[in-house]
Scaffold this motif. Structure first.
Motif, short mmCIF file in Angstrom:
data_model
loop_
_atom_site.label_atom_id
_atom_site.label_comp_id
_atom_site.label_asym_id
_atom_site.label_seq_id
_atom_site.Cartn_x
_atom_site.Cartn_y
_atom_site.Cartn_z
N PRO B 31 0.82 -1.21 0.00
CA PRO B 31 0.00 0.00 0.00
C PRO B 31 0.85 1.26 0.00
O PRO B 31 2.04 1.23 0.31
CB PRO B 31 -0.77 -0.12 1.31
CG PRO B 31 0.15 -0.89 2.21
CD PRO B 31 0.84 -1.88 1.30
N GLY B 94 -4.75 0.87 -0.52
CA GLY B 94 -4.33 -0.49 -0.79
C GLY B 94 -4.19 -0.77 -2.28
O GLY B 94 -4.58 0.03 -3.12
N ALA B 95 -3.66 -1.93 -2.54
CA ALA B 95 -3.42 -2.32 -3.93
C ALA B 95 -4.72 -2.39 -4.72
O ALA B 95 -4.73 -2.18 -5.93
CB ALA B 95 -2.69 -3.66 -3.97
N GLN B 97 -7.05 -0.35 -4.53
CA GLN B 97 -7.60 1.01 -4.49
C GLN B 97 -8.65 1.16 -3.41
O GLN B 97 -9.66 1.83 -3.62
CB GLN B 97 -8.15 1.42 -5.86
CG GLN B 97 -7.07 1.57 -6.91
CD GLN B 97 -7.57 2.18 -8.19
OE1 GLN B 97 -8.63 2.75 -8.24
NE2 GLN B 97 -6.77 2.05 -9.24
#
Lengths: 114, 111
Positions: B31, B94-95, B97
């Motif tokens: 993140p 976070g990855a 979104q």
């Protein structure tokens, strides 16, 4: 740039009335976010848009809440009918890109539902 | 899901004291991490950020280092001022979104 603009700054209404909050993001920003802040629950993401399209509305508490973004420079958050538990500060924020970019917050709208 | 944990407040310090506000996170992938500050009656504003492991964000005398091994992003300042009194939020993107803010830590600095 003037930053993110929200109106009204304060809103007092009675239970059952419709409330509309307005936001103008920073020009050129593709992402727009609506947050709610309360003492009990802290800062909660309600919904966010990318290029005027709602991407994630999982934070919208219930059907009484709706948000629209008819164009790149304007968004509304509507509560109908309003309830006392909706009393909070509602923030709008915008950013250029979501993953690594800064979100720029507006000054917020303090909503009180009597 | 992704989450952010911050130390409970309020934190009260005397002017020129050293400040640490702890922040730890849970997230899949890598993140981006942020510290935001909220002054009374205002919206949040970015204080600093770090987008990859071992990055150090810094601004206005505040620093935080992205520690992947301890999943932490603690905020520090060597000498606080009365004007630093505010609420500080640790946050991550976070990855997937997903956007997550911590509960905030209220800091009061006494003259």
């Amino acid at each position: 740039d003037a930053g993110v603009i929200q109106s009204p700054r304060h809103e007092v209404t009675e239970m059952g009335q419709e409330v509309t909050l307005r936001c103008k993001p920073i020009s050129g920003h593709d992402y727009l976010f609506w947050y709610r802040q309360t003492m009990m629950r802290g800062l909660e993401l309600l919904i966010y848009f990318n290029n005027n399209v709602p991407i994630d509305d999982s934070g919208m508490p219930e059907d009484r809440f709706s948000a629209k973004m008819p164009n790149a420079s304007f968004s509304t958050l509507k509560i109908q009918p309003s309830e006392p538990r909706d009393s909070a500060v509602y923030f709008c924020a915008s950013s250029l890109k979501p993953h690594t970019d800064t979100q720029y917050f507006g000054p917020g709208t303090r909503l009180t539902v009597l | 899901g992704d989450s952010v944990t911050q130390m409970e407040g309020p934190v009260t310090l005397s002017e020129e004291a050293f400040l640490t506000i702890n922040c730890t996170y849970t997230a899949t992938g890598y993140p981006s991490l942020f510290w935001y500050v909220q002054y009374p009656g205002e919206g949040l504003q970015l204080l600093l950020k770090a987008t990859k492991a071992d990055d150090k964000g810094s601004n206005k005398g505040f620093e935080a280092t992205y520690r992947k091994e301890t999943t932490s992003f603690h905020l520090e300042k060597g000498s606080v001022q009365v004007s630093d009194s505010a609420v500080y939020f640790c946050a991550l993107i976070g990855a997937g979104q997903n956007f997550v803010f911590g509960p905030g830590t209220r800091l009061s600095v006494l003259p």
